[in-house]
Design an enzyme around this catalytic site. Structure first.
Site, short mmCIF file in Angstrom:
data_model
loop_
_atom_site.label_atom_id
_atom_site.label_comp_id
_atom_site.label_asym_id
_atom_site.label_seq_id
_atom_site.Cartn_x
_atom_site.Cartn_y
_atom_site.Cartn_z
N SER A 144 -14.66 -13.56 53.83
CA SER A 144 -13.64 -12.59 54.57
C SER A 144 -12.25 -12.76 54.29
O SER A 144 -11.45 -11.91 54.68
CB SER A 144 -14.16 -12.25 55.92
OG SER A 144 -13.73 -13.66 56.67
N LYS B 166 -10.52 -14.81 61.09
CA LYS B 166 -9.80 -13.48 60.77
C LYS B 166 -8.30 -13.59 60.99
O LYS B 166 -7.89 -14.57 61.51
CB LYS B 166 -10.38 -12.33 61.47
CG LYS B 166 -11.89 -12.17 61.34
CD LYS B 166 -12.34 -11.28 60.03
CE LYS B 166 -13.64 -10.83 59.92
NZ LYS B 166 -14.40 -11.90 60.11
#
Lengths: 210, 210
Positions: free
Chosen positions: B130, B167
DNA sequence: ATTAGAGGTGAACAAACGAGCACTATATAT
DNA sequence: ATATATAGTGCTCGTTTGTTCACCTCTAAT
């Protein structure tokens, strides 16, 4: 673990350790002898020989005071951190050896339990974006194990036309290529290029956020 | 500061420093002379005398190799590796505190001269892709400074619905978002989500090639 | 009873080492 | 012009240092 020492040997080892700490240089055989009331240098020498054989000391040649402790690296080991201090190379000035003083920017502690490198490794700041697809970006620091050969697929640091470059090394059909991990750069054939040298293989990458 | 050294004296001082580092004992006058192509020991001796007078060296008596650097402590500090040993977290089991013993996979030495983190930092193995656009890929290890808040744009480790996730943290118009650095993943709004907690901020990235 | 290993003695020796001296050279500042 | 400081040569000298020899003592294992 090292071989066992006798009590006497351990005492003598500790004395040497201590002496170096205090004076900045190792004791002579006679200085050791005086401390332990050993009249003959030969008695002392045999202890030193034993310590060398068991891997606690290194004696270089027969020079004066040429005793050195194997220890310092091991100290860190006892504290559970297997750490080398390796030089951090900033820019690579063409024409100078890569580890020339001009190029060194600082030091870096690396855990060689994780990066499987020897103490002769060095770190190199990455410039440019030629390896972006391999997750290596500008400003990253790569840990390089110096060697003049590489296996297919390894990321290497190489000199090409007097410039240091970071590329993936590809062997294909007897030819050698440098492959940038960036779609905007071309594959470079280094077959028969006299100005191409492999400097080392990348063993790890660091990145710092501030 | 110490008195000024001439270029020559500085070179010789650095050579001695280096010699001690490598060998564990100081060089002889003749060894210094050989390095600098000074044929006479007297020429060397006067440099040593000068360095002693200016306070850079200590010479004890006239014994062999009895040169010692004045500031080993100082130097040691400069060269000292400021190293923390931090835990390496493998997987993050839902429901357990992140540093629970079940999660710890090993230890990692980090140089906190470079990663500006406190000793309570930990390392985390990255799973998934990610963050690939930020140059963080599967298998990388991120150094995390534990904290419950983060600034706009920082890469964070967060718990979201009982799962640890990596993230970029985005603050925009009073709302909070988690932004994956991967075009295939969506932006996640974490505003008003009770199952969202910031665990820490990423201060660095490691990668190992084997 | 004997062997093997660790530890030590005392002397003799060559090589390595620091110290010293007289002399030279080359700058820079007075 | 003349100090003054730095840097170096070639040599000698006396000392320190590591090496080696044969031989001794004690302890533990065979």
């Amino acid at each position: 673990m090292k071989k066992e020492l006798t009590d006497r040997q351990k005492s003598i080892y500790e004395f040497i350790e201590n002496f170096v700490q205090i004076h900045g240089y190792p004791p002579t055989l006679r200085e050791i002898g005086k401390e332990f009331e050993i009249a003959s240098t030969f008695g002392v020498k045999r202890h030193i020989d034993a310590l060398v054989k068991k891997g606690y000391l290194i004696v270089e040649g027969s020079a004066s005071r040429a005793i050195s402790l194997v220890d310092p690296a091991e100290k860190a080991e006892e504290e559970n951190l297997n750490v080398y201090s390796i030089p951090l190379v900033g820019r690579v000035a063409a024409g100078f050896p890569i580890l020339a003083e001009q190029n060194i920017e600082g030091k870096l502690a690396i855990d060689h339990n994780l990066f499987s490198v020897k103490p002769d490794a060095f770190a190199l700041k990455v410039r440019g974006d030629s390896m972006i697809n391999a997750g290596i970006v500008e400003g990253d620091v790569v840990i390089v194990s110096p060697q003049t050969n590489a296996r297919n697929g390894e990321i290497i640091v190489a000199m090409l036309a007097d410039e240091a470059t970071l590329k993936r090394f590809i062997v294909k059909g007897g030819d050698y290529y440098l492959m940038p991990e960036n779609d905007n750069y071309p594959l470079i054939s280094v077959k028969n290029r006299e100005d191409f040298t492999i400097i080392g293989v990348v063993k790890g990458v660091y990145r710092f956020y501030n």
